[in-house]
Design a protein around this motif. Sequence first.
Motif, PDB file in Angstrom:
ATOM      1  N   THR A 239     -16.647  15.314  19.803  1.00 47.65           N
ATOM      2  CA  THR A 239     -17.800  14.431  20.551  1.00 47.65           C
ATOM      3  C   THR A 239     -17.532  12.991  19.679  1.00 47.65           C
ATOM      4  OG1 THR A 239     -19.460  15.327  18.972  1.00 47.65           O
ATOM      5  CG2 THR A 239     -19.396  16.204  21.386  1.00 47.65           C
ATOM      6  N   PHE A 240     -16.692  12.793  18.682  1.00 47.86           N
ATOM      7  CA  PHE A 240     -16.430  11.817  17.834  1.00 47.86           C
ATOM      8  C   PHE A 240     -15.381  10.726  18.473  1.00 47.86           C
ATOM      9  CE2 PHE A 240     -18.332  14.982  15.094  1.00 47.86           C
ATOM     10  CZ  PHE A 240     -19.373  14.448  14.678  1.00 47.86           C
ATOM     11  N   VAL A 241     -15.633   9.508  18.492  1.00 45.36           N
ATOM     12  CA  VAL A 241     -14.801   8.551  18.918  1.00 45.36           C
ATOM     13  C   VAL A 241     -14.517   7.687  17.989  1.00 45.36           C
ATOM     14  CG1 VAL A 241     -13.779   7.000  20.958  1.00 45.36           C
ATOM     15  CG2 VAL A 241     -15.261   9.193  21.456  1.00 45.36           C
ATOM     16  N   LEU A 242     -13.421   7.239  17.409  1.00 43.24           N
ATOM     17  CA  LEU A 242     -13.185   6.284  16.479  1.00 43.24           C
ATOM     18  C   LEU A 242     -12.224   5.268  17.398  1.00 43.24           C
ATOM     19  CD1 LEU A 242     -13.161   9.113  15.001  1.00 43.24           C
ATOM     20  CD2 LEU A 242     -12.676   7.762  12.988  1.00 43.24           C
ATOM     21  N   HIS A 243     -12.928   3.917  17.150  1.00 42.65           N
ATOM     22  CA  HIS A 243     -12.256   2.698  17.802  1.00 42.65           C
ATOM     23  C   HIS A 243     -11.807   1.887  16.461  1.00 42.65           C
ATOM     24  CE1 HIS A 243     -14.361   3.610  21.335  1.00 42.65           C
ATOM     25  NE2 HIS A 243     -15.361   4.220  20.709  1.00 42.65           N
ATOM     26  N   GLY A 244     -10.514   1.481  16.927  1.00 42.26           N
ATOM     27  CA  GLY A 244      -9.967   0.549  15.832  1.00 42.26           C
ATOM     28  C   GLY A 244      -8.402  -0.231  16.188  1.00 42.26           C
ATOM     29  N   GLY A 245      -7.709  -0.034  15.423  1.00 39.10           N
ATOM     30  CA  GLY A 245      -6.490  -0.777  15.953  1.00 39.10           C
ATOM     31  C   GLY A 245      -5.363  -0.654  14.950  1.00 39.10           C
ATOM     32  N   LEU A 246      -4.074  -0.585  15.489  1.00 35.12           N
ATOM     33  CA  LEU A 246      -2.956  -0.192  14.893  1.00 35.12           C
ATOM     34  C   LEU A 246      -2.014  -1.327  14.660  1.00 35.12           C
ATOM     35  CD1 LEU A 246      -2.121   3.606  15.632  1.00 35.12           C
ATOM     36  CD2 LEU A 246      -3.201   2.772  13.431  1.00 35.12           C
ATOM     37  N   CYS A 247      -1.082  -1.732  13.860  1.00 32.65           N
ATOM     38  CA  CYS A 247       0.220  -2.550  13.683  1.00 32.65           C
ATOM     39  C   CYS A 247       1.315  -2.002  14.864  1.00 32.65           C
ATOM     40  CB  CYS A 247       0.450  -3.196  12.524  1.00 32.65           C
ATOM     41  SG  CYS A 247       1.363  -1.524  11.543  1.00 32.65           S
ATOM     42  N   ARG A 248       2.103  -2.617  15.131  1.00 33.02           N
ATOM     43  CA  ARG A 248       3.109  -2.170  16.038  1.00 33.02           C
ATOM     44  C   ARG A 248       3.970  -1.016  15.372  1.00 33.02           C
ATOM     45  NH1 ARG A 248       5.550  -7.572  19.111  1.00 33.02           N
ATOM     46  NH2 ARG A 248       3.390  -8.126  20.310  1.00 33.02           N
ATOM     47  N   THR A 249       4.105  -1.049  14.081  1.00 31.90           N
ATOM     48  CA  THR A 249       4.949  -0.299  13.344  1.00 31.90           C
ATOM     49  C   THR A 249       4.214   1.194  13.373  1.00 31.90           C
ATOM     50  OG1 THR A 249       6.086  -2.004  11.949  1.00 31.90           O
ATOM     51  CG2 THR A 249       6.033   0.309  11.070  1.00 31.90           C
ATOM     52  N   CYS A 250       3.009   1.229  12.850  1.00 36.80           N
ATOM     53  CA  CYS A 250       2.075   2.389  12.802  1.00 36.80           C
ATOM     54  C   CYS A 250       1.913   2.694  14.319  1.00 36.80           C
ATOM     55  CB  CYS A 250       0.922   1.990  12.194  1.00 36.80           C
ATOM     56  SG  CYS A 250       0.912   1.617  10.409  1.00 36.80           S
TER      57      CYS A 250
END
Length: 274
Positions: A239-250
């Motif tokens: 039930t947990f949702v984590l919102h973020g961002g990754l660089c293109r490499t990752c």
Amino acid sequence: MRVSELKAALADAYARGVEAKFDSVADNGDEIWSMGSAMFVLPAVPAGAPPELEYALRVRRDAVLSGTCEECNASLDADPFGQLGGVEAAAAIVAHRRNCPASDENLLPQLRQFHERRESTSVDEIFAAASKATRLRVEGKTPSRRMIRNRKFEMWSRRLLDQKLAESTGKCGHLRVDPAQTWNILLGDTRWTCNQCWEYLGQEIVRGNSPISAREDFTCDHCRIVKDELEPLILRIGTFVLHGGLCRTCSKRSMATTEKPRRARNGAKRRGRR
């Protein structure tokens, strides 16, 4: 306050287009909204409510906050009954038509049946339903999302969840009253929100009121390197949702599968021809 003064104050707020603002959740689960100098106590939409009940409750809420029901055009009336904690209080009355989804005849039986079903459902079943609803919501909101296939990234995401739970500074009132629903968090922030409060947070971010710094906003959540552009990251674990961002490499590494291709056993093709 006389009835005429109360109605005049509400009419003025509606006419000036004062925006209603969600403030908090009471201990019994009711929501507290403010609009100018007026404050409203309204029933919350319960987590897991069927679409018909959710819609009826939202129509009922909007009718009070806007002054007019969008379904049946019924207008808000008020009946002062005294003071609560030294503040003038009144009952908000909207005489919805019988065929309106927000009328007592249509809404109250649905609400009663929902609570009866929920009380007869085990905790495990409730959380299983919440997990399924979370998965469907994530898939529906991000149909083109990229799946994490790298086992190392999967292990990292679970460690990240443990970290966010450990460093959490709080959660919204809806989660406090009913934890069996979707938990959202913006990576870089330390507060969890339900789906409804997550939408409110998004609106605040659009207005320029982000809970994280500009530097954090451009920092890859995996390698922690600041980049000009990041690809969206949505991690769902139960039930947990984590919102973020990754660089293109990752992001590219996270989609690189670590599973070895299966090799056919000796003689498999030969047996298949027999």
